[in-house]
Motif scaffolding. Structure first.
Motif, PDB file in Angstrom:
ATOM      1  N   PRO A   1       0.806  -1.216  -0.044  1.00 41.02           N
ATOM      2  CA  PRO A   1       0.122  -0.006   0.073  1.00 41.02           C
ATOM      3  C   PRO A   1       1.021   1.318   0.034  1.00 41.02           C
ATOM      4  O   PRO A   1       1.766   1.320   0.631  1.00 41.02           O
ATOM      5  CB  PRO A   1      -0.924  -0.085   1.182  1.00 41.02           C
ATOM      6  CG  PRO A   1      -0.582  -1.535   1.876  1.00 41.02           C
ATOM      7  CD  PRO A   1       0.655  -1.932   1.313  1.00 41.02           C
ATOM      8  N   LEU A   2       0.518   2.315  -0.730  1.00 43.54           N
ATOM      9  CA  LEU A   2       1.400   3.590  -0.875  1.00 43.54           C
ATOM     10  C   LEU A   2       0.410   4.620  -0.259  1.00 43.54           C
ATOM     11  O   LEU A   2      -0.921   4.569  -0.396  1.00 43.54           O
ATOM     12  CB  LEU A   2       1.425   4.023  -2.094  1.00 43.54           C
ATOM     13  CG  LEU A   2       2.521   3.021  -3.184  1.00 43.54           C
ATOM     14  CD1 LEU A   2       2.661   3.342  -4.400  1.00 43.54           C
ATOM     15  CD2 LEU A   2       3.846   2.726  -2.217  1.00 43.54           C
ATOM     16  N   ILE A   3       0.990   5.277   0.463  1.00 38.29           N
ATOM     17  CA  ILE A   3       0.431   6.454   1.218  1.00 38.29           C
ATOM     18  C   ILE A   3       1.042   7.995   1.126  1.00 38.29           C
ATOM     19  O   ILE A   3       2.356   7.957   1.093  1.00 38.29           O
ATOM     20  CB  ILE A   3       0.171   6.258   2.846  1.00 38.29           C
ATOM     21  CG1 ILE A   3      -0.180   7.227   3.385  1.00 38.29           C
ATOM     22  CG2 ILE A   3       1.801   6.163   3.245  1.00 38.29           C
ATOM     23  CD1 ILE A   3      -0.997   6.944   4.831  1.00 38.29           C
ATOM     24  N   LEU A   4       0.418   8.900   0.810  1.00 41.17           N
ATOM     25  CA  LEU A   4       0.738  10.231   0.448  1.00 41.17           C
ATOM     26  C   LEU A   4       0.153  11.392   1.436  1.00 41.17           C
ATOM     27  O   LEU A   4      -0.879  11.521   1.404  1.00 41.17           O
ATOM     28  CB  LEU A   4       0.752  10.826  -0.860  1.00 41.17           C
ATOM     29  CG  LEU A   4       1.091  11.971  -1.330  1.00 41.17           C
ATOM     30  CD1 LEU A   4       2.546  12.203  -1.180  1.00 41.17           C
ATOM     31  CD2 LEU A   4       0.813  12.333  -2.756  1.00 41.17           C
ATOM     32  N   LYS A   5       0.779  11.872   2.338  1.00 38.57           N
ATOM     33  CA  LYS A   5       0.302  12.725   3.313  1.00 38.57           C
ATOM     34  C   LYS A   5       1.082  14.013   3.158  1.00 38.57           C
ATOM     35  O   LYS A   5       2.170  14.419   2.855  1.00 38.57           O
ATOM     36  CB  LYS A   5       0.868  12.280   4.791  1.00 38.57           C
ATOM     37  CG  LYS A   5       0.382  10.964   5.260  1.00 38.57           C
ATOM     38  CD  LYS A   5       1.096  10.508   6.775  1.00 38.57           C
ATOM     39  CE  LYS A   5       0.654   9.564   7.098  1.00 38.57           C
ATOM     40  NZ  LYS A   5       0.963   9.196   8.591  1.00 38.57           N
TER      41      LYS A   5
END
Length: 374
Positions: free
Chosen positions: A248-252
């Protein structure tokens, strides 16, 4: 009254009458429809006028009051009394109207000689377009998809986030134990450049996909240049994978992890005799592959690591040197208490003080630069 129908006040001389007549004749359209009464002239310059325009202004003001009542305003009786008769525009707020589809604005102002702007009630922010991509396996199908996405990004308004499983890598280093298709990688990099998409530095896992021993970075999150600049400190991370083969990729966009300390360059380093050599060696030794943007970023990272290593070693050596010189200087001072220094001791004495001053000057300049930048 002269032949132009203009009534003159008492006390006008012939020259003043000619001047008034000249002013009126400059705009025949106005003078033909206005009956102007001059009530008083002070110093030959001040004139009070009453004409048909005043009537039009009153009508427009009445229409504006009516508009305000239709939009929910109350207690508008004082509208006229506050000098609104001479207003050129009116601002209305908090009308609670979500649209003007059922409101005929032109009917309220009194004539068609006006413009208006309207903002619907509600919360407003910047438009962000998010595109979830699954790249096809075929080379031709990939090229077609890249062209479609490029056109979509180019012709649409707002910020862009283009993310998903692209089924292609950007460089040979993005694969392990699997075949690298240089042609597909080139097409993909050309698409990223043409669409002006950018990617933050990925934290966490290096590869985003794993099947057996085959690994690859085929999952990505790209953003447009405006979004990249708007949230430069965003956190981009690949989370651990469990049952799925994909991370899973997350961009904050609001990063609470500030990452490593920023690289700070001190001007005093340029005064060290071996600093230039460190940079030249690092520049010549770096061997990298991949797209130009990633190549440049990794080269800077390599150079920064070499400079940091040199800095730590240099500062440690200078600190040890400073302690040794101070000990030697103290010994010479004890000798000086008993006798004069010989020529060789005097030379050592001067060189020690010169070197200690140089080291202290480096530290002082670093502190001054650090204080200026904070």
């Amino acid at each position: 009254m002269n032949e132009d129908g203009v009534m003159l006040a008492d006390g006008f001389n012939t020259h003043e009458e000619d001047e008034v007549g000249r002013i009126c004749n400059e705009d025949a359209d106005i003078t033909s429809r206005k009956a102007v009464t001059y009530n008083q002239l002070i110093d030959g310059t001040r004139v009070s006028m009453r004409n048909e325009d005043q009537t039009l202004i009153e009508e427009e003001t009445n229409a504006t009051v009516l508009l305000g009542r239709n939009l929910g305003a109350v207690n508008l009786e004082s509208f006229h009394a506050q000098g609104i008769k001479e207003a050129s525009f009116v601002l209305l707020q908090e009308t609670q109207h979500s649209s003007l589809e059922r409101v005929d604005i032109s009917g309220y102002w009194g004539n068609g000689g006006f413009n208006h702007e309207f903002v619907e009630s509600g919360r407003y922010g910047e438009v962000v377009n998010i595109l979830n991509v699954y790249g096809p396996q075929g080379v031709n199908e990939k090229r077609l998809l890249w062209d479609i996405i490029s056109l979509l990004v180019e012709t649409s308004n707002g910020l862009w986030v283009v993310a998903g499983d692209f089924n292609v890598v950007r460089s040979k280093e993005d694969r392990r134990n699997s075949n690298f298709d240089a042609s597909s990688a080139k097409d993909f990099n050309d698409f990223v450049e043409e669409a002006d998409l950018h990617e933050y530095s990925l934290k966490g896992n290096r590869f985003t996909f794993c099947m057996g021993t085959k690994m690859g970075r085929i999952d990505r999150i790209f953003v447009c240049w405006s979004l990249f600049n708007k949230w430069q400190a965003a956190e981009y991370r690949a989370l651990p994978r469990f049952r799925s083969g994909h991370c899973p990729l997350i961009l904050k966009t609001e990063s609470r992890n500030f990452g490593p300390k920023p690289f700070r360059f001190f001007n005093s380093w340029l005064d060290r005799t071996d600093f230039d050599k460190v940079v030249e060696l690092a520049n010549g030794e770096y061997m990298g592959l991949g797209p130009p943007d990633l190549f440049l970023m990794m080269k800077f990272k390599f150079l920064r690591q070499r400079i940091n290593k040199w800095k730590d070693e240099k500062f440690k050596m200078e600190h040890e040197e400073q302690l040794g010189l101070q000990t030697e200087l103290a010994s010479l001072e004890e000798t000086l208490m008993d006798r004069d220094l010989v020529e060789s001791e005097q030379w050592v004495w001067e060189e020690i003080k010169k070197r200690l001053y140089e080291i202290d000057e480096f530290k002082f300049n670093d502190l001054k630069q650090k204080a200026r930048n904070n």
